[in-house]
Design a protein around this motif. Structure first.
Motif, short mmCIF file in Angstrom:
data_model
loop_
_atom_site.label_atom_id
_atom_site.label_comp_id
_atom_site.label_asym_id
_atom_site.label_seq_id
_atom_site.Cartn_x
_atom_site.Cartn_y
_atom_site.Cartn_z
N SER A 66 -4.74 9.13 -0.85
CA SER A 66 -5.85 8.76 -1.72
C SER A 66 -6.77 7.84 -0.91
CB SER A 66 -5.35 8.05 -2.98
OG SER A 66 -4.77 6.81 -2.65
N THR A 67 -7.96 7.62 -1.43
CA THR A 67 -8.94 6.82 -0.69
C THR A 67 -8.43 5.39 -0.49
OG1 THR A 67 -10.71 8.14 -1.66
CG2 THR A 67 -11.33 6.05 -0.67
N MET A 68 -7.89 4.79 -1.53
CA MET A 68 -7.39 3.42 -1.42
C MET A 68 -6.18 3.33 -0.48
SD MET A 68 -9.47 1.56 -2.98
CE MET A 68 -8.58 0.04 -2.96
N TRP A 69 -5.36 4.37 -0.43
CA TRP A 69 -4.22 4.40 0.47
C TRP A 69 -4.69 4.40 1.92
CZ3 TRP A 69 -2.34 7.93 4.08
CH2 TRP A 69 -1.02 7.75 4.48
N VAL A 70 -5.70 5.22 2.22
CA VAL A 70 -6.22 5.31 3.58
C VAL A 70 -6.86 3.98 3.98
CG1 VAL A 70 -7.94 6.44 5.05
CG2 VAL A 70 -6.53 7.81 3.51
N PHE A 71 -7.72 3.44 3.11
CA PHE A 71 -8.38 2.18 3.43
C PHE A 71 -7.38 1.03 3.53
CE2 PHE A 71 -12.56 3.83 1.50
CZ PHE A 71 -12.95 4.32 2.74
N ASN B 74 -4.20 1.27 4.47
CA ASN B 74 -3.48 1.40 5.74
C ASN B 74 -4.35 1.00 6.92
OD1 ASN B 74 -0.86 2.18 5.06
ND2 ASN B 74 -1.53 4.25 4.63
N LEU B 75 -5.62 1.37 6.89
CA LEU B 75 -6.51 0.96 7.98
C LEU B 75 -6.69 -0.56 8.02
CD1 LEU B 75 -9.33 3.66 7.81
CD2 LEU B 75 -7.67 3.33 9.63
N THR B 76 -6.92 -1.16 6.88
CA THR B 76 -7.17 -2.60 6.84
C THR B 76 -5.93 -3.40 7.21
OG1 THR B 76 -8.82 -2.25 5.12
CG2 THR B 76 -7.96 -4.47 5.37
N PHE B 77 -4.83 -3.15 6.49
CA PHE B 77 -3.64 -3.95 6.74
C PHE B 77 -2.97 -3.58 8.06
CE2 PHE B 77 -3.88 -4.22 2.01
CZ PHE B 77 -4.18 -5.57 1.97
N GLY B 78 -3.15 -2.33 8.49
CA GLY B 78 -2.66 -1.96 9.82
C GLY B 78 -3.40 -2.70 10.92
N THR B 79 -4.70 -2.91 10.72
CA THR B 79 -5.48 -3.67 11.69
C THR B 79 -5.03 -5.13 11.72
OG1 THR B 79 -7.37 -2.22 11.32
CG2 THR B 79 -7.82 -4.33 12.35
N PHE B 80 -4.78 -5.72 10.54
CA PHE B 80 -4.27 -7.09 10.51
C PHE B 80 -2.94 -7.20 11.25
CE2 PHE B 80 -6.50 -8.33 6.28
CZ PHE B 80 -7.67 -8.57 6.98
N THR C 105 0.83 -1.21 0.00
CA THR C 105 0.00 0.00 0.00
C THR C 105 0.86 1.26 0.00
OG1 THR C 105 -1.78 -1.14 1.16
CG2 THR C 105 -1.78 1.25 1.27
N ASN C 106 1.88 1.27 0.82
CA ASN C 106 2.68 2.49 0.96
C ASN C 106 3.71 2.68 -0.14
OD1 ASN C 106 1.50 3.61 3.33
ND2 ASN C 106 2.42 1.94 4.47
N THR C 107 4.00 1.64 -0.91
CA THR C 107 4.95 1.82 -2.00
C THR C 107 4.29 2.02 -3.35
OG1 THR C 107 5.15 -0.58 -2.26
CG2 THR C 107 6.81 0.52 -0.90
N ASN C 108 3.03 1.62 -3.51
CA ASN C 108 2.42 1.65 -4.83
C ASN C 108 1.22 2.58 -4.96
OD1 ASN C 108 4.18 -0.21 -6.01
ND2 ASN C 108 3.06 -1.89 -5.09
N LEU C 109 0.77 3.19 -3.90
CA LEU C 109 -0.39 4.07 -3.98
C LEU C 109 -0.01 5.49 -3.61
CD1 LEU C 109 -3.12 1.81 -2.35
CD2 LEU C 109 -2.76 2.24 -4.77
N VAL C 110 -0.74 6.44 -4.16
CA VAL C 110 -0.50 7.86 -3.87
C VAL C 110 -0.97 8.16 -2.46
CG1 VAL C 110 -1.08 10.21 -4.58
CG2 VAL C 110 -0.82 8.41 -6.30
N ALA C 111 -0.14 8.87 -1.70
CA ALA C 111 -0.47 9.19 -0.31
C ALA C 111 -1.76 9.99 -0.21
CB ALA C 111 0.67 9.96 0.35
#
Length: 64
Positions: free
Chosen positions: A31-36, A38-44, A23-29
């Motif tokens: 952006s909606t997909m970046w936030v989601f 980080n939330l999802t994989f950060g929770t995992f 997420t942090n290497t391939n998405l623009v900071a």
């Protein structure tokens, strides 16, 4: 049960870490997909760390 929970904790931690890296290497900071992502994989990753932490410090099976 100890090995099962340790396996779940490691799976959550590894999948969360890989997802955060992707997420942090391939998405623009910010952006909606970046936030989601980080939330999802950060929770995992957090669940994995917490499972392993509680197994390490509050496990009765290792005290015998």
């Amino acid at each position: 049960m100890f090995l099962l929970f340790m396996l779940f904790g490691l799976i959550f931690l590894i999948s969360g870490g890989i997802g955060l890296f992707y997420t942090n290497t391939n998405l623009v900071a910010w952006s909606t997909m970046w936030v989601f992502g980080n939330l999802t994989f950060g929770t995992f990753a957090l669940f994995g760390v917490l499972i392993l932490f509680f197994l390490a410090f509050f496990n009765a099976e290792l005290d015998r």
